[in-house]
Enzyme design. Structure first.
Site, PDB file in Angstrom:
ATOM      1  N   CYS A   1       2.985   8.478   1.595  1.00 18.60           N
ATOM      2  CA  CYS A   1       3.439   7.542   2.628  1.00 18.60           C
ATOM      3  C   CYS A   1       3.673   6.197   1.935  1.00 18.60           C
ATOM      4  O   CYS A   1       2.776   5.664   1.292  1.00 18.60           O
ATOM      5  CB  CYS A   1       2.350   7.439   3.693  1.00 18.60           C
ATOM      6  SG  CYS A   1       2.742   6.229   4.959  1.00 18.60           S
TER       7      CYS A   1
ATOM      8  N   CYS B   1      -2.785   1.442   8.378  1.00 20.34           N
ATOM      9  CA  CYS B   1      -1.757   0.802   7.565  1.00 20.34           C
ATOM     10  C   CYS B   1      -1.999  -0.701   7.427  1.00 20.34           C
ATOM     11  O   CYS B   1      -2.161  -1.404   8.417  1.00 20.34           O
ATOM     12  CB  CYS B   1      -0.445   1.121   8.277  1.00 20.34           C
ATOM     13  SG  CYS B   1       0.902   0.057   7.966  1.00 20.34           S
TER      14      CYS B   1
ATOM     15  N   CYS C   1       3.146  -5.099  16.087  1.00 12.54           N
ATOM     16  CA  CYS C   1       2.500  -4.158  17.006  1.00 12.54           C
ATOM     17  C   CYS C   1       1.021  -4.559  17.104  1.00 12.54           C
ATOM     18  O   CYS C   1       0.386  -4.844  16.084  1.00 12.54           O
ATOM     19  CB  CYS C   1       2.634  -2.718  16.496  1.00 12.54           C
ATOM     20  SG  CYS C   1       4.353  -2.213  16.344  1.00 12.54           S
TER      21      CYS C   1
ATOM     22  N   GLU D   1       0.828  -1.212   0.000  1.00 10.39           N
ATOM     23  CA  GLU D   1       0.000   0.000   0.000  1.00 10.39           C
ATOM     24  C   GLU D   1       0.862   1.262   0.000  1.00 10.39           C
ATOM     25  O   GLU D   1       1.958   1.261   0.560  1.00 10.39           O
ATOM     26  CB  GLU D   1      -0.845   0.041   1.281  1.00 10.39           C
ATOM     27  CG  GLU D   1      -1.871  -1.058   1.374  1.00 10.39           C
ATOM     28  CD  GLU D   1      -2.643  -0.989   2.689  1.00 10.39           C
ATOM     29  OE1 GLU D   1      -2.424  -0.044   3.475  1.00 10.39           O
ATOM     30  OE2 GLU D   1      -3.449  -1.891   2.922  1.00 10.39           O
TER      31      GLU D   1
ATOM     32  N   CYS E   1       4.946  -7.300   8.049  1.00  9.30           N
ATOM     33  CA  CYS E   1       5.894  -6.769   9.029  1.00  9.30           C
ATOM     34  C   CYS E   1       6.105  -7.808  10.117  1.00  9.30           C
ATOM     35  O   CYS E   1       5.174  -8.502  10.515  1.00  9.30           O
ATOM     36  CB  CYS E   1       5.358  -5.471   9.630  1.00  9.30           C
ATOM     37  SG  CYS E   1       6.525  -4.720  10.787  1.00  9.30           S
TER      38      CYS E   1
ATOM     39  N   CYS F   1      -1.860  -3.031  14.835  1.00  8.28           N
ATOM     40  CA  CYS F   1      -1.561  -2.738  13.426  1.00  8.28           C
ATOM     41  C   CYS F   1      -1.963  -3.878  12.494  1.00  8.28           C
ATOM     42  O   CYS F   1      -1.657  -5.043  12.766  1.00  8.28           O
ATOM     43  CB  CYS F   1      -0.062  -2.459  13.312  1.00  8.28           C
ATOM     44  SG  CYS F   1       0.511  -2.297  11.626  1.00  8.28           S
TER      45      CYS F   1
HETATM   46  S1  SF4 Z   1       3.184  -0.369  13.338  1.00  8.88           S
HETATM   47 FE1  SF4 Z   1       2.782  -2.116  11.993  1.00  8.88          FE
HETATM   48  S2  SF4 Z   1       4.135  -1.814  10.239  1.00  8.88           S
HETATM   49 FE2  SF4 Z   1       4.913  -0.473  11.890  1.00  8.88          FE
HETATM   50  S3  SF4 Z   1       6.449  -1.707  12.988  1.00  8.88           S
HETATM   51 FE3  SF4 Z   1       4.498  -2.063  14.060  1.00  8.88          FE
HETATM   52  S4  SF4 Z   1       3.626  -3.913  13.069  1.00  8.88           S
HETATM   53 FE4  SF4 Z   1       5.243  -3.117  11.724  1.00  8.88          FE
END
Ligand code: SF4
Length: 386
Positions: free
Chosen positions: A112, A365, A123, A91, A119, A126
């Site tokens: 962005c 995101c 987190c 994205e 990832c 996310c």
């Molecule tokens: S916010 Fe999402 S994309 Fe960013 S480091 Fe944490 S898990 Fe990874």
């Protein structure tokens, strides 16, 4: 697999053309095709001799991103879902005319961009990390997000607000020194940018170079969830990129709860790395703070946050959480967000509360990618059942 031509710097191309006994001006012509005309095929490069085009084709790929989905309206954030050559999705988000975001008031188009497919950092709030890391993006895949959005914009000239006349106004693409549509980059999309360090720096070298993207280093913000060793490494790079820390918690208790990276690099260590970065770079850091109801939005949290902001002379960007389907976290009320902002300001911290422009477009995101993958999976299951 052939290396992609857009992963190479000018110096690397110079060396290659020298080895082929091609005159140096051919490199300039090629770069013009890649970064000014944004050519998508070798045969479009009409002023390069056919034999040279043949050599380029045999030795390099020229991959472009395929636009799969695009969401948003002319006056709001636009989200793009791209398909990579191997079928993975990433994205990018275009944020037009948002003066208060990362750059100065003249910024007209911020993009962005993503640096990884998925990832590994997980987190808790996310969508990008939900299915783990698939792979790092190559430099050309990072760069192509800028070029692909600009190609899209050229085809749909009325799809974003027209630029005001003046130095920022887009010029005909044939002008080699034409300003780009994208003049502000935020490396804050899918993935942890500093976990794909070499490819990120190579891509940014090219996006920053006058012969490439031409985006000023001070208009490029790299965000990290807190990889302390890579922050120190970044401090030694000869570029004046901006650094943003995706903090989201000002105490270890809060960060431990929502960001597993904090177990590896707790706040003490992260803060020490930021100190070192500032000593070497002398640059202001931005602290990103997603406000999540009942997790980090209590007024008591403003005190340790203000202390960190003052230590780094940092600006704080408050971002009300965009709920993700399947995750339990919620956005605080507008009153709570405004109260949090006011409490920071009362402690003499420069802070902004982002007016969320992308709430209706799966803006968090990784959400659009996740949704598309789920839809494709469901479609495949239905087809298999038929
Ligand atoms: S916010 Fe999402 S994309 Fe960013 S480091 Fe944490 S898990 Fe990874």
């Amino acid at each position: 697999m052939l290396p992609d031509i857009k992963s190479l710097t000018r110096e690397e191309l110079d060396r290659q053309f020298k080895a082929w006994n091609e005159p140096a001006f051919r490199v300039a012509q090629l770069l013009d095709w890649l970064y000014v005309s944004r050519a998508t095929e070798w045969d479009a490069m009409s002023n390069l001799p056919k034999a040279l085009r043949g050599k380029l084709r045999e030795n390099f790929s020229l991959k472009i991103l395929e636009l799969v989905r695009q969401q948003g309206t002319p006056d709001t954030t636009r989200k793009f879902l791209w398909r990579l050559a191997d079928g993975q999705f990433i994205e990018s988000v275009l944020i037009p005319a948002n003066a208060a975001l990362y750059g100065e008031a003249s910024d007209r188009h911020t993009l962005c961009i993503s640096t990884q497919v998925g990832c590994a950092y997980g987190c808790k709030f996310c969508a990008s990390g939900l299915n783990g890391l698939k792979r790092n993006l190559e430099p050309h895949e990072i760069i192509e997000q800028v070029l692909a959005v600009e190609r899209w914009h050229e085809k749909e000239p009325r799809s974003t607000p027209p630029a005001e006349p003046g130095p920022e106004a887009p010029q005909p693409k044939s002008k080699p020194d034409a300003p780009r549509l994208i003049n502000n980059l935020v490396i804050m999309g899918m993935g942890e940018p500093l976990a794909n360090y070499e490819n990120l720096i190579q891509a940014l070298k090219i996006l920053n170079a006058p012969w490439g993207g031409g985006i000023g280093a001070r208009k490029i913000t790299i965000s990290t969830s807190g990889l302390a060793p890579q922050i120190r490494r970044l401090a030694h790079e000869p570029f004046q990129f901006r650094l943003a820390i995706s903090l989201h918690g000002a105490t270890d208790a809060v960060r431990d709860r929502i960001m597993p990276v904090n177990k590896k690099y707790p706040l003490r260590e992260l803060a020490a790395a930021c100190d070192d970065y500032q000593k070497l770079k002398g640059r202001m850091i931005t602290l990103e703070y997603i406000l999540i109801a009942g997790v980090n939005d209590a007024l008591a949290q403003t005190y340790p946050l203000a202390a960190l902001a003052k230590r780094f002379y940092a600006k704080v960007n408050l971002i009300p959480y965009n709920p993700v389907e399947g995750l339990p976290w919620q956005r605080p009320s507008e009153e709570v967000c405004a109260g949090f902002l006011a409490a920071l300001e009362k402690q003499d911290v420069t802070a902004t509360l982002r007016q969320e422009k992308g709430r209706d477009i799966d803006a968090a995101c990784g959400q659009l990618r996740l949704k598309t993958e789920q839809e494709l999976e469901a479609q495949l299951k239905t087809e298999a059942a038929e």
